[in-house]
Design a protein around this motif. Structure first.
Motif, mmCIF file in Angstrom:
data_model
loop_
_atom_site.group_PDB
_atom_site.id
_atom_site.type_symbol
_atom_site.label_atom_id
_atom_site.label_comp_id
_atom_site.label_asym_id
_atom_site.label_seq_id
_atom_site.Cartn_x
_atom_site.Cartn_y
_atom_site.Cartn_z
ATOM 1 N N ASP A 12 0.846 -1.190 0.000
ATOM 2 C CA ASP A 12 0.000 0.000 0.000
ATOM 3 C C ASP A 12 0.882 1.240 0.000
ATOM 4 O OD1 ASP A 12 -2.281 1.580 -0.012
ATOM 5 O OD2 ASP A 12 -3.156 0.651 1.769
ATOM 6 N N LEU A 13 0.229 2.356 -0.198
ATOM 7 C CA LEU A 13 0.905 3.644 -0.259
ATOM 8 C C LEU A 13 1.164 4.171 1.146
ATOM 9 C CD1 LEU A 13 1.738 5.683 -2.493
ATOM 10 C CD2 LEU A 13 -0.424 6.831 -2.087
ATOM 11 N N GLU A 14 2.340 4.764 1.351
ATOM 12 C CA GLU A 14 2.671 5.372 2.634
ATOM 13 C C GLU A 14 3.233 6.772 2.422
ATOM 14 O OE1 GLU A 14 4.914 3.201 5.559
ATOM 15 O OE2 GLU A 14 3.918 1.322 5.050
ATOM 16 N N ALA A 15 3.139 7.546 3.498
ATOM 17 C CA ALA A 15 3.713 8.889 3.559
ATOM 18 C C ALA A 15 4.177 9.080 4.999
ATOM 19 C CB ALA A 15 2.672 9.932 3.177
ATOM 20 N N CYS A 16 4.787 10.230 5.273
ATOM 21 C CA CYS A 16 5.341 10.456 6.610
ATOM 22 C C CYS A 16 5.416 11.954 6.886
ATOM 23 C CB CYS A 16 6.734 9.832 6.689
ATOM 24 S SG CYS A 16 7.544 10.008 8.280
ATOM 25 N N LEU A 17 5.095 12.338 8.122
ATOM 26 C CA LEU A 17 5.181 13.747 8.501
ATOM 27 C C LEU A 17 6.609 14.280 8.388
ATOM 28 C CD1 LEU A 17 2.869 13.787 11.668
ATOM 29 C CD2 LEU A 17 2.298 14.480 9.330
ATOM 30 N N SER A 18 7.601 13.410 8.551
ATOM 31 C CA SER A 18 9.005 13.834 8.493
ATOM 32 C C SER A 18 9.572 13.825 7.081
ATOM 33 C CB SER A 18 9.868 12.928 9.390
ATOM 34 O OG SER A 18 9.550 13.140 10.744
ATOM 35 N N PHE A 48 10.358 4.962 6.196
ATOM 36 C CA PHE A 48 9.673 4.125 5.225
ATOM 37 C C PHE A 48 10.344 4.156 3.857
ATOM 38 C CE2 PHE A 48 7.681 7.971 3.715
ATOM 39 C CZ PHE A 48 7.185 7.691 2.437
ATOM 40 N N THR A 49 11.114 5.194 3.588
ATOM 41 C CA THR A 49 11.792 5.293 2.292
ATOM 42 C C THR A 49 12.820 4.184 2.101
ATOM 43 O OG1 THR A 49 13.259 6.934 3.311
ATOM 44 C CG2 THR A 49 11.439 7.771 1.967
#
Length: 164
Positions: free
Chosen positions: A85-91, A141-142
């Motif tokens: 699935d797709l992820e993103a991050c506040l940082s 996560f990258t």
């Protein structure tokens, strides 16, 4: 209190956080501040290291009607199944990518009262828990991205993968 979120490539995001030895009023205040910070940045999860506090503390709330999950010294006990699935991050603002993670997890942690708790999570909550546990271990996560998705393609990707 809303705390500024640390943005990559800040090296603190790549350091493992320390276990909380004693839950104090400062720990409880940190949980409150993490929640306020997460909400102010329209997030669904945040770890203490993302605000420069190198302690194993994180907060998760997928939807506003869901309960707030506060975890101190969380530990993954078991994971099963796999999904992408797709992820993103506040940082990592404006960075999106697909990541493969367990579909179900069992996590052990302490709550703010010091009670040992277990959480069985699946689907998106399981993904969010794993994302935050990675933060506490000093991983972003990258490091796990299979395919980076450009900001302008995020909505299209989500639409195409709604039923996956």
């Amino acid at each position: 209190m809303i705390i500024p979120v640390i943005i990559a490539p800040d090296k603190r995001l790549q350091r493992a956080s320390q276990a909380v030895v004693e839950i104090t009023e400062d720990t409880e205040q940190l949980l409150d501040d993490l929640y306020e910070t997460m909400i102010a940045h329209d997030g669904i999860g945040i770890s203490a290291c993302q605000v420069g506090v190198m302690q194993q503390v994180c907060v998760i709330q997928i939807d506003e009607e869901d309960e707030v999950i506060e975890m101190i010294n969380p530990r993954l006990l078991k994971g099963s199944g796999v999904n992408l699935d797709l992820e993103a991050c506040l940082s990592l603002p404006y960075v999106y990518g697909t990541v493969e993670r367990f579909d179900q997890v069992l996590v052990e942690y302490f709550d703010r009262q010091g009670n040992l708790m277990e959480l069985e999570a699946d689907d998106y909550l399981a993904r969010c828990v794993q994302h935050e546990l990675d933060h506490l271990a000093g991983h972003l996560f990258t490091e796990k991205i299979i395919e980076q998705i450009a900001l302008e393609n995020v909505d299209q990707w989500m639409e195409e993968h709604t039923h996956d």
